[in-house]
Every structure is written in C-alpha cells, then in structure tokens.
Design a protein around this motif. Structure first.
Motif, PDB file in Angstrom:
ATOM      1  N   UNK A  60     -28.585  33.773   3.536  1.00  0.00           N
ATOM      2  CA  UNK A  60     -28.013  33.766   5.004  1.00  0.00           C
ATOM      3  C   UNK A  60     -29.211  33.051   5.672  1.00  0.00           C
ATOM      4  N   UNK A  61     -30.421  32.816   5.191  1.00  0.00           N
ATOM      5  CA  UNK A  61     -31.397  32.036   5.740  1.00  0.00           C
ATOM      6  C   UNK A  61     -31.041  30.565   5.704  1.00  0.00           C
ATOM      7  N   UNK A  62     -30.542  30.076   4.651  1.00  0.00           N
ATOM      8  CA  UNK A  62     -29.859  28.691   4.337  1.00  0.00           C
ATOM      9  C   UNK A  62     -28.833  28.523   5.167  1.00  0.00           C
ATOM     10  N   UNK A  64     -28.305  29.882   8.159  1.00  0.00           N
ATOM     11  CA  UNK A  64     -28.917  29.614   9.633  1.00  0.00           C
ATOM     12  C   UNK A  64     -29.457  28.251   9.855  1.00  0.00           C
ATOM     13  N   UNK A  65     -30.391  28.144   8.892  1.00  0.00           N
ATOM     14  CA  UNK A  65     -30.794  26.583   8.446  1.00  0.00           C
ATOM     15  C   UNK A  65     -29.867  25.438   8.781  1.00  0.00           C
ATOM     16  N   UNK A  66     -28.562  25.692   8.354  1.00  0.00           N
ATOM     17  CA  UNK A  66     -27.697  24.764   8.421  1.00  0.00           C
ATOM     18  C   UNK A  66     -27.184  24.880   9.718  1.00  0.00           C
ATOM     19  N   UNK A  67     -26.951  26.011  10.228  1.00  0.00           N
ATOM     20  CA  UNK A  67     -26.709  25.808  11.785  1.00  0.00           C
ATOM     21  C   UNK A  67     -27.418  25.097  12.706  1.00  0.00           C
ATOM     22  N   UNK A  68     -28.755  25.397  12.301  1.00  0.00           N
ATOM     23  CA  UNK A  68     -29.911  24.778  13.064  1.00  0.00           C
ATOM     24  C   UNK A  68     -30.025  23.227  13.231  1.00  0.00           C
ATOM     25  N   UNK A  69     -29.281  22.589  12.208  1.00  0.00           N
ATOM     26  CA  UNK A  69     -29.187  21.195  12.033  1.00  0.00           C
ATOM     27  C   UNK A  69     -28.335  20.640  13.037  1.00  0.00           C
ATOM     28  N   UNK A  70     -27.528  21.631  13.694  1.00  0.00           N
ATOM     29  CA  UNK A  70     -26.725  20.951  14.745  1.00  0.00           C
ATOM     30  C   UNK A  70     -27.365  20.890  15.968  1.00  0.00           C
ATOM     31  N   UNK A  71     -28.468  21.346  16.191  1.00  0.00           N
ATOM     32  CA  UNK A  71     -29.193  21.525  17.570  1.00  0.00           C
ATOM     33  C   UNK A  71     -30.139  20.575  17.565  1.00  0.00           C
ATOM     34  N   UNK A  81     -37.269  27.894  12.904  1.00  0.00           N
ATOM     35  CA  UNK A  81     -38.048  29.226  12.558  1.00  0.00           C
ATOM     36  C   UNK A  81     -37.476  30.215  12.509  1.00  0.00           C
ATOM     37  N   UNK A  82     -36.368  30.538  13.199  1.00  0.00           N
ATOM     38  CA  UNK A  82     -35.598  31.967  13.093  1.00  0.00           C
ATOM     39  C   UNK A  82     -34.839  31.819  11.825  1.00  0.00           C
ATOM     40  N   UNK A  83     -34.426  30.786  11.257  1.00  0.00           N
ATOM     41  CA  UNK A  83     -33.735  30.870   9.975  1.00  0.00           C
ATOM     42  C   UNK A  83     -34.518  31.522   8.787  1.00  0.00           C
ATOM     43  N   UNK A  84     -35.857  31.152   8.932  1.00  0.00           N
ATOM     44  CA  UNK A  84     -36.402  31.743   7.620  1.00  0.00           C
ATOM     45  C   UNK A  84     -36.758  33.234   7.453  1.00  0.00           C
ATOM     46  N   UNK A  85     -36.429  33.726   8.590  1.00  0.00           N
ATOM     47  CA  UNK A  85     -36.864  35.205   8.753  1.00  0.00           C
ATOM     48  C   UNK A  85     -36.166  36.169   7.724  1.00  0.00           C
ATOM     49  N   UNK A  86     -34.679  36.125   7.819  1.00  0.00           N
ATOM     50  CA  UNK A  86     -34.376  36.611   6.756  1.00  0.00           C
ATOM     51  C   UNK A  86     -34.692  36.683   5.197  1.00  0.00           C
ATOM     52  N   UNK A 115     -29.928  37.552  14.844  1.00  0.00           N
ATOM     53  CA  UNK A 115     -29.802  35.927  14.500  1.00  0.00           C
ATOM     54  C   UNK A 115     -28.339  35.275  14.495  1.00  0.00           C
ATOM     55  N   UNK A 116     -27.419  35.941  13.834  1.00  0.00           N
ATOM     56  CA  UNK A 116     -26.076  35.568  14.043  1.00  0.00           C
ATOM     57  C   UNK A 116     -25.593  35.152  15.101  1.00  0.00           C
ATOM     58  N   UNK A 117     -25.878  36.439  16.102  1.00  0.00           N
ATOM     59  CA  UNK A 117     -25.474  36.335  17.359  1.00  0.00           C
ATOM     60  C   UNK A 117     -26.117  35.226  18.173  1.00  0.00           C
ATOM     61  N   UNK A 118     -27.359  35.019  17.983  1.00  0.00           N
ATOM     62  CA  UNK A 118     -28.007  34.081  18.746  1.00  0.00           C
ATOM     63  C   UNK A 118     -27.542  32.696  18.496  1.00  0.00           C
ATOM     64  N   UNK A 119     -27.581  32.295  17.179  1.00  0.00           N
ATOM     65  CA  UNK A 119     -26.863  30.956  16.866  1.00  0.00           C
ATOM     66  C   UNK A 119     -25.187  30.775  17.221  1.00  0.00           C
ATOM     67  N   UNK A 120     -24.754  31.858  17.216  1.00  0.00           N
ATOM     68  CA  UNK A 120     -23.432  31.857  17.788  1.00  0.00           C
ATOM     69  C   UNK A 120     -23.277  31.381  19.332  1.00  0.00           C
ATOM     70  N   UNK A 121     -24.105  32.244  20.084  1.00  0.00           N
ATOM     71  CA  UNK A 121     -24.191  32.137  21.429  1.00  0.00           C
ATOM     72  C   UNK A 121     -24.670  30.638  21.923  1.00  0.00           C
ATOM     73  N   UNK A 122     -25.475  29.953  21.075  1.00  0.00           N
ATOM     74  CA  UNK A 122     -25.859  28.679  21.225  1.00  0.00           C
ATOM     75  C   UNK A 122     -24.953  27.692  20.867  1.00  0.00           C
ATOM     76  N   UNK A 123     -23.741  28.064  20.379  1.00  0.00           N
ATOM     77  CA  UNK A 123     -22.597  27.250  20.024  1.00  0.00           C
ATOM     78  C   UNK A 123     -22.758  26.540  18.512  1.00  0.00           C
TER      79      UNK A 123
END
Length: 149
Positions: A60-62, A64-71, A81-86, A115-123
């Motif tokens: 799941x860290x991976x 989230x990392x993938x989601x972060x690439x959209x930002x 940074x948040x994606x490595x926490x899990x 964290x899922x919620x945060x990434x979801x809220x950020x679109x």
C-alpha cells in the motif's frame, strides 16, 4: 459515490483471504490441524496474518507513492513522504509476539485509511477509492482482532 470497478473489488476481496484464513484457523482447531499438515505452520493462525499483513502494508506504500506521482510541488513531496509510512510501520512495529504485532497492524491499517482519505481528498485517488478502502480495512481489522482477543 462512484461504483467500485468489479475487478478492483474482486481482487481487493481476494486479498483479504489470507487474513480470513488465519482467523478461521485460530477459531477452528480442526481447520488449523489440516492447514498445518497440508500447508505448514507458517500458513495458519496469526503467522499467515502477520506476515501477509506486513507485506500488504508495504504494498500500500507503493500504491500511495503512485498516487503522489499525480501531484506537483509541495503536495507531491508531502505525498511521497507520507507514502513510505505504512512500509516503515510494518517493518518496525510487527516484531514481538503475535498479539502486539496484530495490534500494531490494526493501528497500521487504521493509519493507512487516514492516508487513503488524504490522497483521495487531494484528488489523487479514484473517486471510488474510499468505498473500497473502508470495506477492505474493516474486514482486515476484524480478522486481525481474532488474534488480539
């Protein structure tokens, strides 16, 4: 809310099988005996749940990392940074006995949901993401609770 794609739902639910199997082998001694004789002791009870649970938190860290690439910019840096926490949580917090490790995995999955919620809220996650994550997290926590209780 947007409907969860069928393939994502089926594969997500399939990913709960090792957690459910571990819980069932804790609750049904005959199933545990069969599992141990057929699959080996690592694939029953808390052992399968804890090992697989740490693997999935890292996976799941991976995601989230993938989601972060959209930002972009600061949001991307925060997302990375948040994606490595899990994964770090799984690495550092699943040692010790099965009860403490299961409890820490429960906390890890609850934190992952935040964290899922945060990434979801950020679109950054699909619209249906939280529907899937709430369902899967609830099932995983329920299965891990069998170890704790």
């Amino acid at each position: 809310m947007t409907q969860i794609p069928r393939s994502a739902l089926i594969l997500g639910l399939a990913g709960v099988i090792p957690f459910a199997w571990g819980a069932l082998t804790l609750l049904v001694p005959a199933l545990a005996a069969w599992g141990q004789a057929t699959l080996g002791p690592r694939f029953i009870g808390p052992y399968v749940q804890l090992y697989y649970g740490a693997v999935i938190l890292s996976f799941m860290s991976g995601v989230l990392w993938g989601f972060a690439t959209k930002a972009d910019g600061g949001r991307a840096a925060t997302g990375y940074a948040l994606s490595v926490i899990p994964a770090l949580w799984a690495f550092f917090m699943t040692g010790g006995g099965p009860v403490s490790a299961a409890m820490n995995l429960i906390f890890g999955y609850a934190g992952l949901l935040v964290l899922d919620f945060a990434f979801w809220r950020w679109g950054l996650a699909p619209r249906w993401w939280m529907q899937l994550r709430v369902l899967l997290t609830g099932l995983v926590v329920l299965c891990l609770a069998v170890v704790v209780l």
